[in-house]
Design a protein around this motif. Structure first.
Motif, PDB file in Angstrom:
ATOM      1  N   UNK A   1     104.797  -1.839   5.247  1.00  0.00           N
ATOM      2  CA  UNK A   1     105.841  -1.192   6.044  1.00  0.00           C
ATOM      3  C   UNK A   1     105.426  -1.099   7.511  1.00  0.00           C
ATOM      4  N   UNK A   2     104.170  -0.724   7.745  1.00  0.00           N
ATOM      5  CA  UNK A   2     103.677  -0.599   9.118  1.00  0.00           C
ATOM      6  C   UNK A   2     103.648  -1.957   9.817  1.00  0.00           C
ATOM      7  N   UNK A   3     103.204  -2.988   9.092  1.00  0.00           N
ATOM      8  CA  UNK A   3     103.142  -4.329   9.673  1.00  0.00           C
ATOM      9  C   UNK A   3     104.539  -4.831  10.038  1.00  0.00           C
ATOM     10  N   UNK A   4     105.479  -4.634   9.133  1.00  0.00           N
ATOM     11  CA  UNK A   4     106.850  -5.078   9.392  1.00  0.00           C
ATOM     12  C   UNK A   4     107.455  -4.318  10.569  1.00  0.00           C
ATOM     13  N   UNK A   5     107.060  -3.058  10.731  1.00  0.00           N
ATOM     14  CA  UNK A   5     107.631  -2.260  11.811  1.00  0.00           C
ATOM     15  C   UNK A   5     107.202  -2.761  13.192  1.00  0.00           C
ATOM     16  N   UNK A   6     106.187  -3.596  13.236  1.00  0.00           N
ATOM     17  CA  UNK A   6     105.773  -4.186  14.513  1.00  0.00           C
ATOM     18  C   UNK A   6     106.858  -5.086  15.092  1.00  0.00           C
TER      19      UNK A   6
ATOM     20  N   UNK B   1     109.457  -4.159  16.217  1.00  0.00           N
ATOM     21  CA  UNK B   1     110.036  -3.477  17.383  1.00  0.00           C
ATOM     22  C   UNK B   1     109.433  -4.010  18.684  1.00  0.00           C
ATOM     23  N   UNK B   2     108.324  -4.736  18.575  1.00  0.00           N
ATOM     24  CA  UNK B   2     107.701  -5.320  19.756  1.00  0.00           C
ATOM     25  C   UNK B   2     108.341  -6.650  20.142  1.00  0.00           C
ATOM     26  N   UNK B   3     109.224  -7.150  19.280  1.00  0.00           N
ATOM     27  CA  UNK B   3     109.893  -8.411  19.569  1.00  0.00           C
ATOM     28  C   UNK B   3     110.914  -8.228  20.690  1.00  0.00           C
ATOM     29  N   UNK B   4     111.306  -9.286  21.353  1.00  0.00           N
ATOM     30  CA  UNK B   4     112.412  -9.196  22.306  1.00  0.00           C
ATOM     31  C   UNK B   4     113.657  -8.657  21.605  1.00  0.00           C
ATOM     32  N   UNK B   5     114.513  -7.930  22.312  1.00  0.00           N
ATOM     33  CA  UNK B   5     115.674  -7.289  21.685  1.00  0.00           C
ATOM     34  C   UNK B   5     116.542  -8.229  20.859  1.00  0.00           C
ATOM     35  N   UNK B   6     116.756  -9.446  21.330  1.00  0.00           N
ATOM     36  CA  UNK B   6     117.618 -10.356  20.583  1.00  0.00           C
ATOM     37  C   UNK B   6     117.009 -10.750  19.240  1.00  0.00           C
ATOM     38  N   UNK B   7     115.670 -10.904  19.199  1.00  0.00           N
ATOM     39  CA  UNK B   7     114.999 -11.235  17.948  1.00  0.00           C
ATOM     40  C   UNK B   7     114.959 -10.038  17.004  1.00  0.00           C
TER      41      UNK B   7
ATOM     42  N   UNK C   1     112.410  -2.299   3.642  1.00  0.00           N
ATOM     43  CA  UNK C   1     111.133  -2.528   4.324  1.00  0.00           C
ATOM     44  C   UNK C   1     111.249  -2.346   5.837  1.00  0.00           C
ATOM     45  N   UNK C   2     112.457  -2.111   6.322  1.00  0.00           N
ATOM     46  CA  UNK C   2     112.713  -1.957   7.754  1.00  0.00           C
ATOM     47  C   UNK C   2     112.993  -0.499   8.078  1.00  0.00           C
ATOM     48  N   UNK C   3     112.582  -0.073   9.279  1.00  0.00           N
ATOM     49  CA  UNK C   3     112.845   1.298   9.726  1.00  0.00           C
ATOM     50  C   UNK C   3     113.282   1.292  11.186  1.00  0.00           C
ATOM     51  N   UNK C   4     114.110   2.269  11.510  1.00  0.00           N
ATOM     52  CA  UNK C   4     114.703   2.313  12.846  1.00  0.00           C
ATOM     53  C   UNK C   4     113.683   2.646  13.921  1.00  0.00           C
ATOM     54  N   UNK C   5     112.756   3.548  13.606  1.00  0.00           N
ATOM     55  CA  UNK C   5     111.756   3.963  14.590  1.00  0.00           C
ATOM     56  C   UNK C   5     110.560   4.549  13.848  1.00  0.00           C
ATOM     57  N   UNK C   6     109.553   4.939  14.606  1.00  0.00           N
ATOM     58  CA  UNK C   6     108.315   5.433  14.001  1.00  0.00           C
ATOM     59  C   UNK C   6     108.536   6.737  13.238  1.00  0.00           C
ATOM     60  N   UNK C   7     109.416   7.597  13.733  1.00  0.00           N
ATOM     61  CA  UNK C   7     109.700   8.860  13.037  1.00  0.00           C
ATOM     62  C   UNK C   7     110.332   8.598  11.679  1.00  0.00           C
ATOM     63  N   UNK C   8     111.271   7.674  11.648  1.00  0.00           N
ATOM     64  CA  UNK C   8     111.927   7.297  10.391  1.00  0.00           C
ATOM     65  C   UNK C   8     110.899   6.793   9.390  1.00  0.00           C
ATOM     66  N   UNK C   9     110.011   5.923   9.839  1.00  0.00           N
ATOM     67  CA  UNK C   9     108.965   5.387   8.982  1.00  0.00           C
ATOM     68  C   UNK C   9     108.024   6.489   8.500  1.00  0.00           C
ATOM     69  N   UNK C  10     107.614   7.374   9.410  1.00  0.00           N
ATOM     70  CA  UNK C  10     106.658   8.428   9.063  1.00  0.00           C
ATOM     71  C   UNK C  10     107.227   9.378   8.026  1.00  0.00           C
ATOM     72  N   UNK C  11     108.493   9.775   8.162  1.00  0.00           N
ATOM     73  CA  UNK C  11     109.109  10.673   7.195  1.00  0.00           C
ATOM     74  C   UNK C  11     109.113  10.048   5.805  1.00  0.00           C
ATOM     75  N   UNK C  12     109.509   8.797   5.717  1.00  0.00           N
ATOM     76  CA  UNK C  12     109.561   8.147   4.408  1.00  0.00           C
ATOM     77  C   UNK C  12     108.173   8.006   3.791  1.00  0.00           C
ATOM     78  N   UNK C  13     107.185   7.654   4.603  1.00  0.00           N
ATOM     79  CA  UNK C  13     105.822   7.513   4.083  1.00  0.00           C
ATOM     80  C   UNK C  13     105.276   8.863   3.615  1.00  0.00           C
TER      81      UNK C  13
END
Length: 269
Positions: free
Chosen positions: A37-42, A44-50, A90-102
């Motif tokens: 989950x953490x790896x996939x959340x990276x 967010x570092x992609x360009x906005x269109x990607x 496997x996708x999350x909107x932001x770090x807070x969303x990911x942290x709550x679920x984890x």
């Protein structure tokens, strides 16, 4: 009469206690899942269109299944109609969303991973994610906002874990054992579990916290984002009802479960 022999004065008898493993140490399947989950959340570092393309291809969009939309095309084609039932989780909107679920997953997912083993655990997460997506599809058939988040799987893990969490020796009982033993106590029969006031009370608190903090699979388009309650419910009931199909531990008989529950309450007084 001979007296019992005594050890020499310089002889000491050492009794070693078995190490007691902390109840919340993470088994490797859960660690691997959280790392994924953490790896996939990276992304967010992609360009906005990607990043937007990733959400469109792997997020769950109910409108994708609307057969009346002859000319409307979605990213991912026909394949996305299949894989997004799982990949959205496997996708999350932001770090807070990911942290709550984890954080919600850690206690329940740890127990389930120990109990089920890696293969059953991963398949269980996928099945409960799909159940959450199906519930969302049925209730939001024309929605175009992608749903993402692992909360359907988290809800399913919680529902499955409460089948044994309060049994004597398990991880939420008053007299819990080490982590491996606590995860493998016999589960309560379903109807017995739903009559246990501790379980009912726990579920009430869980639903209340969900309402307050809005933990869940959410949309990703600003003001249109919202909590996908139907996905929570779908994952929860899938975990509760399908637990037996995944559980390798033999069932406990009803009267044994009642005795264990009563004894556990007595130990806590």
């Amino acid at each position: 009469m001979d007296s019992p022999s005594q050890p020499p004065p310089d002889h000491q008898v050492v009794v070693e206690e078995a190490p007691r493993e902390p109840i919340l140490t993470l088994p490797w399947p859960l660690t691997a899942y959280v790392a994924l989950l953490a790896l996939i959340h990276l992304r967010v570092l992609l360009p906005p269109e990607l990043e937007n393309w990733t959400i469109d291809v792997f997020g769950f969009i109910p409108k994708r299944y609307d057969s009346s939309l002859v000319n409307l095309q979605f990213e991912g084609g026909a394949g996305a109609k299949v894989w997004t039932f799982v990949t959205y989780s496997l996708l999350h909107a932001n770090l807070t969303h990911l942290a709550f679920n984890v954080l919600w997953l850690l206690p329940f997912g740890s127990a389930l991973a120990r109990r089920f083993g890696a293969l059953r655990f991963f398949v269980f997460l996928a099945v409960t994610a799909a159940a959450g997506a199906l519930a969302h599809l049925v209730t939001h058939e024309h929605a175009v906002v992608p749903m993402i988040g692992a909360s359907a799987s988290v809800s399913g893990a919680m529902a499955a874990a409460i089948r044994f969490a309060f049994v004597r020796g398990s991880f939420l009982s008053f007299s819990r054992s080490d982590a491996d033993t606590a995860a493998k106590v016999p589960a309560l029969p379903l109807f017995r579990a739903l009559r246990d006031r501790r379980i009912v009370g726990f579920l009430a608190v869980w639903f209340a916290l969900n309402i307050i903090f809005g933990v869940g699979g959410i949309g990703v388009e600003g003001d249109s984002a919202g909590v996908a309650w139907e996905a929570h419910i779908g994952g929860f009931f899938a975990g509760l009802l399908l637990f037996t199909l995944f559980d390798p531990v033999p069932r406990v008989r009803s009267h044994d479960a009642a005795d264990a529950s009563s004894q556990d309450i007595s130990d806590g007084i």
